[in-house]
Design an enzyme around this catalytic site. Structure first.
Site, mmCIF file in Angstrom:
data_model
loop_
_atom_site.group_PDB
_atom_site.id
_atom_site.type_symbol
_atom_site.label_atom_id
_atom_site.label_comp_id
_atom_site.label_asym_id
_atom_site.label_seq_id
_atom_site.Cartn_x
_atom_site.Cartn_y
_atom_site.Cartn_z
ATOM 1 N N TYR A 13 47.076 -24.238 1.862
ATOM 2 C CA TYR A 13 48.300 -23.939 2.182
ATOM 3 C C TYR A 13 48.280 -23.916 3.648
ATOM 4 O O TYR A 13 49.327 -24.535 4.427
ATOM 5 C CB TYR A 13 48.900 -22.703 1.337
ATOM 6 N N HIS B 227 50.144 -26.347 6.579
ATOM 7 C CA HIS B 227 51.228 -26.030 7.831
ATOM 8 C C HIS B 227 50.589 -26.059 9.187
ATOM 9 O O HIS B 227 51.484 -26.613 10.174
ATOM 10 C CB HIS B 227 51.737 -24.862 7.458
#
Length: 104
Positions: free
Chosen positions: A18, A22
């Protein structure tokens, strides 16, 4: 500026992925977010629970709400779906938070 905050959930075994997604945010996603009036967008992780706290400032609620229907947002949701709790349309399960205090 309109301040918005929400809670989402990332799977505990997907924290690093994750973060990487990003850190490597697609330029076209960044561009679309900004074109829809997003500023000062931050996401924080509670590593014990997998809970994400998202904060951003937007220029206009109607303009911001149009972001969800863009091709790039739909593509991003599909990309992120294996990493987090999602709805049937692949959008993140999200709970909007009510502002109760602000110090400028």
């Amino acid at each position: 500026m309109i301040r918005k905050a929400s809670i989402m959930y990332v799977y505990k075994d997907k924290y690093e992925e994750y973060q990487r997604c990003h850190d490597e945010l697609w330029p076209e996603m960044e561009k679309e977010l900004k074109e829809h009036g997003a500023h000062n967008y931050s996401i924080f992780l509670d590593e014990e629970s997998g809970q994400l706290f998202a904060y951003l400032e937007i220029e206009d609620e109607e303009r911001w709400n149009q972001m969800a229907s863009t091709d790039i947002c739909q593509k991003w949701w599909t990309y992120m779906e294996p990493l987090m709790e999602t709805n049937p349309d692949n959008s993140p399960v999200s709970k909007e938070l009510k502002s109760v205090f602000y110090l400028a």
